[in-house]
Design a protein around this motif. Structure first.
Motif, short mmCIF file in Angstrom:
data_model
loop_
_atom_site.label_atom_id
_atom_site.label_comp_id
_atom_site.label_asym_id
_atom_site.label_seq_id
_atom_site.Cartn_x
_atom_site.Cartn_y
_atom_site.Cartn_z
N UNK A 14 6.28 12.86 -9.82
CA UNK A 14 7.42 13.11 -10.68
C UNK A 14 7.50 12.01 -11.72
N UNK A 15 8.66 11.81 -12.31
CA UNK A 15 8.81 10.78 -13.36
C UNK A 15 8.68 9.38 -12.77
N UNK A 16 7.91 8.55 -13.46
CA UNK A 16 7.67 7.18 -13.01
C UNK A 16 7.96 6.23 -14.16
N UNK A 17 8.70 5.18 -13.87
CA UNK A 17 8.95 4.13 -14.85
C UNK A 17 7.86 3.07 -14.67
N UNK A 18 6.92 3.00 -15.62
CA UNK A 18 5.80 2.07 -15.49
C UNK A 18 6.23 0.61 -15.49
N UNK A 19 7.46 0.33 -15.92
CA UNK A 19 7.97 -1.05 -15.92
C UNK A 19 8.59 -1.43 -14.58
N UNK A 20 8.70 -0.47 -13.66
CA UNK A 20 9.39 -0.71 -12.39
C UNK A 20 8.45 -0.47 -11.21
N UNK A 21 7.33 -1.19 -11.22
CA UNK A 21 6.33 -0.99 -10.17
C UNK A 21 6.08 -2.27 -9.38
N UNK A 22 5.73 -2.11 -8.12
CA UNK A 22 5.41 -3.22 -7.23
C UNK A 22 3.93 -3.10 -6.83
N UNK A 23 3.18 -4.19 -6.94
CA UNK A 23 1.74 -4.21 -6.67
C UNK A 23 1.39 -5.15 -5.51
N UNK A 24 2.37 -5.53 -4.72
CA UNK A 24 2.16 -6.61 -3.76
C UNK A 24 1.66 -6.19 -2.38
N UNK A 25 1.70 -4.90 -2.05
CA UNK A 25 1.31 -4.50 -0.70
C UNK A 25 0.00 -3.73 -0.69
N UNK A 26 -0.68 -3.84 0.42
CA UNK A 26 -1.92 -3.11 0.60
C UNK A 26 -2.00 -2.54 2.01
N UNK A 27 -3.06 -1.83 2.30
CA UNK A 27 -3.18 -1.19 3.61
C UNK A 27 -3.57 -2.14 4.74
N UNK A 28 -4.16 -3.29 4.41
CA UNK A 28 -4.64 -4.22 5.44
C UNK A 28 -3.50 -5.13 5.87
N UNK A 29 -3.27 -5.19 7.18
CA UNK A 29 -2.22 -6.02 7.73
C UNK A 29 -2.83 -7.09 8.62
N UNK A 30 -2.02 -8.08 8.94
CA UNK A 30 -2.47 -9.15 9.83
C UNK A 30 -2.95 -8.53 11.14
N UNK A 31 -4.09 -8.99 11.61
CA UNK A 31 -4.65 -8.47 12.85
C UNK A 31 -5.66 -7.35 12.65
N UNK A 32 -5.84 -6.89 11.40
CA UNK A 32 -6.79 -5.81 11.12
C UNK A 32 -8.22 -6.31 10.95
N UNK A 33 -8.42 -7.63 10.91
CA UNK A 33 -9.76 -8.15 10.70
C UNK A 33 -10.25 -8.05 9.27
N UNK A 34 -9.32 -7.88 8.35
CA UNK A 34 -9.67 -7.86 6.93
C UNK A 34 -10.02 -6.51 6.36
N UNK A 35 -10.11 -5.48 7.20
CA UNK A 35 -10.49 -4.14 6.74
C UNK A 35 -9.76 -3.07 7.55
N UNK A 36 -9.56 -1.90 6.92
CA UNK A 36 -9.05 -0.72 7.63
C UNK A 36 -9.84 0.50 7.16
N UNK A 37 -9.87 1.51 8.01
CA UNK A 37 -10.52 2.76 7.66
C UNK A 37 -9.64 3.62 6.78
N UNK A 38 -10.20 4.69 6.26
CA UNK A 38 -9.49 5.57 5.35
C UNK A 38 -8.27 6.24 5.94
N UNK A 39 -8.35 6.68 7.20
CA UNK A 39 -7.19 7.33 7.82
C UNK A 39 -6.03 6.35 7.98
#
Length: 132
Positions: A14-39
């Motif tokens: 839907x409508x997105x305000x490109x000025x109001x975005x957060x880029x700080x999170x990713x799929x890898x969390x502590x304890x994942x060993x630095x990588x995660x699978x696609x699922x």
């Protein structure tokens, strides 16, 4: 999308305000060993943006001279577009992602059968405080 690939599913934002975005999170969390699978990556995407339409809007904004990702992420992070799942023949299911190409951000396509590293990031709506 690459030749030979097709769209399995597409979940538009839907409508997105490109000025109001957060880029700080990713799929890898502590304890994942630095990588995660696609699922796991898809399960953790939650409210992340990332349809092919959003990707096209980002490419257009970049062509207009706008910064589409934080400058400090150049060469450090890549940004997954998890809302469109593609089918790539022998390669299986995949998603688009942006990487820094030295002069600008480039849209690439990767398989969900591969791992996503701690450098991966999602693009999410920035949470606004109630007093803002």
């Amino acid at each position: 999308i690459p030749d030979g690939w097709s769209v399995e599913s597409d979940n538009l934002e839907g409508d997105i305000n490109l000025a109001n975005l957060d880029y700080s999170t990713g799929p890898v969390q502590e304890g994942d060993g630095g990588y995660v699978g696609g699922d796991t990556m898809l399960a953790r995407a939650g409210n992340a943006y990332g349809s092919l339409g959003f990707s096209a809007a980002l490419l257009k904004a970049q062509d207009e001279g706008k910064e589409i990702f934080p400058v400090e992420s150049r060469g450090k992070h890549y940004f997954i577009m998890p809302r469109t799942i593609l089918l790539g023949g022998r390669q299986g299911r995949g998603v688009a992602y942006f990487v820094w190409g030295g002069r600008q951000w480039a849209l690439r396509f990767g398989c969900l059968g591969r791992s996503f590293s701690g450098s991966a990031r999602f693009v999410r709506p920035r949470e606004l405080s109630l007093g803002a």
